[in-house]
Write a protein that holds these residues in place. Structure first.
Motif, mmCIF file in Angstrom:
data_model
loop_
_atom_site.group_PDB
_atom_site.id
_atom_site.type_symbol
_atom_site.label_atom_id
_atom_site.label_comp_id
_atom_site.label_asym_id
_atom_site.label_seq_id
_atom_site.Cartn_x
_atom_site.Cartn_y
_atom_site.Cartn_z
ATOM 1 N N ARG A 1 0.797 -1.220 0.000
ATOM 2 C CA ARG A 1 0.000 0.000 0.000
ATOM 3 C C ARG A 1 0.832 1.274 0.000
ATOM 4 N NH1 ARG A 1 -5.316 -0.806 1.556
ATOM 5 N NH2 ARG A 1 -5.497 1.370 0.988
ATOM 6 N N VAL A 2 2.101 1.168 0.421
ATOM 7 C CA VAL A 2 2.928 2.378 0.501
ATOM 8 C C VAL A 2 4.013 2.375 -0.580
ATOM 9 C CG1 VAL A 2 4.502 3.719 1.946
ATOM 10 C CG2 VAL A 2 2.484 2.657 2.971
ATOM 11 N N PRO B 1 2.794 1.149 -4.829
ATOM 12 C CA PRO B 1 2.102 2.138 -5.666
ATOM 13 C C PRO B 1 3.031 3.264 -6.122
ATOM 14 C CG PRO B 1 0.801 1.652 -3.707
ATOM 15 C CD PRO B 1 2.135 0.995 -3.513
ATOM 16 N N GLN B 2 3.950 3.665 -5.250
ATOM 17 C CA GLN B 2 4.874 4.741 -5.628
ATOM 18 C C GLN B 2 5.915 4.237 -6.623
ATOM 19 O OE1 GLN B 2 6.129 7.464 -2.409
ATOM 20 N NE2 GLN B 2 4.959 6.138 -1.049
#
Lengths: 223, 267
Positions: free
Chosen positions: A138-139, A142-143
């Motif tokens: 989730r962290v 995605p980046q």
């Protein structure tokens, strides 16, 4: 079709004959990506592990995957594996072989993309008591994907073209179909040029897209 | 060397009676043979605001980061409410760390908001994924906290659409969403201009007034004097001097403290 009236066959008829081959090439690409993308990500995670007993074997696997020509991989899986008591059909052999090769090359893209996410992001995740998997999915991921997608698309295009190697396993994909049809109508140049045109018709727009995304990505890569 | 230490008077087993919300006992952090933090003991009472000041490289941020184990101490231990953060063994388990970090919140110098999420999503993520709250509950709590830091209008903005001061206030709200008992601040205003820093300090002041236990590494001497009840001056990995902020700042006893404060006030 084909055989008898070969000289009167119009371009559109020839094209129609090739389309099932193109469909199979695209299916092969999809199957290859479905296996190769998760495998590439997994290899990237393995490569960036501090624990040597994970990172070293992963690196060995990656180096083998990159060191061996894709065609050799395909032959090893299709002709070699049955000797070890495991046989895959031609389509699956091609998909698996290409996926291993694709994953080995793209693992570095995934690894670099993940490494490019600022360290503070991981720290913030830890400081919030998030589980490791949540921090990753989730962290970080995605980046990283913003950085990863354009070069990944480039690799996908190369491996879409590499599906033509499945010709060697008699998978009736685009290249194979063009060649087989040419052996019956003797229009080698036309058939191969048409096949080339179809490969290009898929590849060129996608590589333009990849370049566009790359340019847009580098412009907005601020935070 | 005068290492002013608050010696722990109670054994670690007397958890209930511990007068400290957070305590470092003989904490040493070594990097490649260099002791960034050298056998430091420090207690922070419940509801107390403790400010740590000192020059760069003094080990103040490193010490702060040991309180939530973002930095693993080489030796010594951290106690939260009188209980060691790492029970027994030396190597903490992920579950222990996750539990600890839900009790001890933290804000960073560079905010470290998640850039791909909105302000509200930033505040919701750990509530749902670490505490297991429902999305509705997390959203409700998130909106309330954004209101508390004066940013309800920014709920759907990405961090890149917010000023640095706003980002830090969102980061404070994100940490508070887990209902921590202790908040760590690692130079929360150092990346901000004075005006934006002031709005962050106002939020921190309000937080201190509400009774939050806070450990703040800062270069804001006014904040340290006004808000903190306990001031610690660190240099070269040790606590050189500590006590009541006004007395440390106005009549420092140690030469090293005097030299540092002269440099700060001379600017």
């Amino acid at each position: 079709m084909g055989g008898a009236g070969m000289n009167t066959d119009s371009w559109s008829d020839l094209l129609a004959d090739l389309l099932p081959g193109l469909a199979l090439s695209l299916q092969l690409t999809a199957a290859m990506l479905a296996m190769g993308l998760p495998l590439g990500l997994l290899m990237a995670v393995g490569l960036s592990q501090k624990r040597k007993y994970v990172s070293v074997p992963t690196l060995a696997l990656v180096e083998i995957g990159r060191g061996i020509p894709a065609l050799v991989l395909l032959y090893m899986i299709y002709f070699g594996l049955p000797q070890a008591g495991m046989s895959l059909d031609a389509f699956l052999s091609a998909a698996v072989g290409l996926a291993i090769s694709f994953a080995s090359y793209t693992s570095e893209v995934f690894r670099a993309g993940l490494a490019a996410v600022p360290h503070g992001q991981r720290e913030a995740g830890h400081a919030l008591g998030l589980p490791r998997t949540v921090i990753f999915l989730r962290v970080l991921l995605p980046q990283a994907l913003k950085i990863i997608v354009p070069p990944l698309l480039g690799w996908a295009i190369i491996y879409f073209q590499a599906t033509s190697l499945a010709f060697a396993l008699a998978v009736p994909e685009l290249m194979s179909r063009a060649y087989v049809l040419a052996t019956t109508n003797f229009q080698y140049l036309n058939m191969l040029a048409l096949a080339a045109g179809l490969y290009a018709a898929i590849s060129i727009p996608l590589s333009l897209l990849s370049e566009h995304m790359n340019r847009r990505g580098s412009r907005t890569a601020t935070s | 060397m005068n290492v002013a230490m608050q010696q722990s008077t109670s054994p670690p087993t007397a958890a209930a009676e511990s007068r400290y919300a957070a305590e470092a006992q003989n904490v040493t952090v070594e990097f490649h043979g260099h002791k960034a933090v050298d056998n430091v003991s420090l207690g922070i009472a419940k509801g107390e605001v403790c400010a740590i000041i000192g020059p760069s490289g003094s080990g103040k941020s490193t010490l702060l980061r040991t309180f939530n184990h973002l930095q693993e101490p080489t030796s010594g231990q951290i106690l939260i409410n009188g209980r060691p953060t790492v029970p027994g063994s030396r190597k903490p388990k992920p579950a222990d760390l996750m539990q600890l970090r839900r009790t001890v919140g933290m804000c960073f110098q560079s905010f470290n908001l998640f850039p791909h999420l909105t302000a509200l999503e930033n505040i919701m993520l750990a509530q749902t994924k670490a505490l297991g709250r429902s999305k509705d509950e997390a959203r409700e709590r998130g909106r309330h906290l954004l209101e508390r830091v004066g940013l309800e209008a920014k709920a759907n903005a990405r961090p890149s659409q917010c000023s640095g001061g706003q980002q830090q206030r969102i980061a404070i709200a994100r940490a508070l969403a887990l209902d921590p008992e202790i908040m760590l601040f690692d130079e929360p205003t150092s990346a901000l201009d004075p005006e934006l820093g002031a709005e962050v300090l106002a939020v921190m002041r309000e937080l201190a007034d509400s009774g939050m236990t806070m450990l703040v590494v800062t270069h804001e001497m006014n904040f340290a004097e006004d808000v903190a009840e306990h001031l610690v001056f660190m240099a070269d990995g040790v606590i050189v001097e500590q006590g009541d902020p006004s007395s440390v700042l106005r009549s420092p006893q140690q030469e090293r403290t005097q030299k540092f404060l002269r440099a700060v006030n001379g600017r």
